[in-house]
Design an enzyme around this catalytic site. Structure first.
Site, PDB file in Angstrom:
ATOM      1  N   THR A   7       4.412  -4.426  -5.247  1.00 58.08           N
ATOM      2  CA  THR A   7       3.093  -4.026  -4.851  1.00 58.08           C
ATOM      3  C   THR A   7       2.747  -2.570  -4.834  1.00 58.08           C
ATOM      4  OG1 THR A   7       2.901  -5.932  -3.482  1.00 58.08           O
ATOM      5  CG2 THR A   7       1.416  -4.206  -2.983  1.00 58.08           C
ATOM      6  N   LYS A  39      -2.737 -10.075  -4.696  1.00 62.05           N
ATOM      7  CA  LYS A  39      -2.355  -9.412  -3.450  1.00 62.05           C
ATOM      8  C   LYS A  39      -3.559  -8.951  -2.645  1.00 62.05           C
ATOM      9  CE  LYS A  39       1.651  -7.890  -5.986  1.00 62.05           C
ATOM     10  NZ  LYS A  39       2.312  -6.752  -6.587  1.00 62.05           N
ATOM     11  N   GLY A  51      -5.805  -6.430   1.508  1.00 58.05           N
ATOM     12  CA  GLY A  51      -4.681  -6.389   0.582  1.00 58.05           C
ATOM     13  C   GLY A  51      -3.387  -6.196   1.349  1.00 58.05           C
ATOM     14  N   SER A 130       5.192   0.157  -2.856  1.00 57.98           N
ATOM     15  CA  SER A 130       6.151   1.049  -3.512  1.00 57.98           C
ATOM     16  C   SER A 130       5.479   2.121  -4.360  1.00 57.98           C
ATOM     17  CB  SER A 130       7.117   0.234  -4.374  1.00 57.98           C
ATOM     18  OG  SER A 130       6.405  -0.495  -5.351  1.00 57.98           O
ATOM     19  N   ALA A 163       1.360   2.706 -12.049  1.00 64.32           N
ATOM     20  CA  ALA A 163       2.117   1.793 -12.908  1.00 64.32           C
ATOM     21  C   ALA A 163       2.986   2.537 -13.923  1.00 64.32           C
ATOM     22  CB  ALA A 163       1.167   0.842 -13.638  1.00 64.32           C
ATOM     23  N   THR A 169       5.557  -1.510  -9.975  1.00 62.73           N
ATOM     24  CA  THR A 169       4.108  -1.622 -10.141  1.00 62.73           C
ATOM     25  C   THR A 169       3.808  -1.849 -11.615  1.00 62.73           C
ATOM     26  OG1 THR A 169       3.727  -0.103  -8.285  1.00 62.73           O
ATOM     27  CG2 THR A 169       1.908  -0.411  -9.825  1.00 62.73           C
TER      28      THR A 169
END
Length: 178
Positions: A7, A39, A51, A130, A163, A169
């Protein structure tokens, strides 16, 4: 037992709008178990977005508990968040839950933790998980240097930055806006 990692969730309040975005990756140890996990969810008829970061089962228990608090307090987000934080901190079973929540409506954004934290951001941005710090930094920079961007655009672009940095991610983004 291997630890679940998952997440990045980001909430952006900008130019009168609120957007919440999350990635879709769920990781167990070094294995990606799922790439399109949801999420974020809408609560209270869509007026509230929430979330989570952490254990999925724990998060669903907290979503359910928070939804009950919203009903109990007639949709008052702040009061509901305070009551959930109190219960989470003091209830023997709830204390074991490992998750963080971000909740938002048209006027308020809050981070809720099991240690009793209830945080309202000064700059209108909250990030958890994270990759939360990466997304938070990217969103703050975009808000400062691209004030013309919409909240949803900022949230999406900031998640894409996270990401590229955080291995837990991915770029499968879910986005909700109020």
């Amino acid at each position: 037992m291997e630890k679940w990692h998952a997440t990045t969730v980001l909430c952006v309040r900008h130019n009168g709008r609120v957007a919440m975005a999350s990635d879709g990756q769920v990781t167990l140890g070094t294995t990606i178990m799922k790439q399109t996990a949801a999420k974020i969810r809408r609560l209270k008829g869509g007026d509230v977005i929430a979330g989570f970061a952490g254990s999925s089962a724990d998060a669903f228990a907290l979503f359910s508990r928070f939804e009950m608090k919203l009903e109990e307090h007639r949709g008052n987000l702040e009061r509901s968040a305070i009551e959930l934080a109190k219960d989470w901190r003091t209830d023997k079973m709830l204390r074991q839950l490992e998750a963080l929540l971000i909740v938002a409506d048209k006027t308020t954004s809050l981070l809720i933790s099991g240690t009793g934290d209830l945080i309202s951001p000064e700059e209108g941005v909250l990030g958890i998980g994270s990759g939360g710090a990466y997304a938070l930094a990217a969103a703050r920079a975009l808000m400062k240097h691209r004030p013309d961007m919409a909240a949803a655009e900022i949230a999406r672009e900031a998640l894409l930055v996270a990401a590229q940095i955080d291995i837990y991610t991915n770029d499968q983004i879910t986005l909700e806006e109020v």
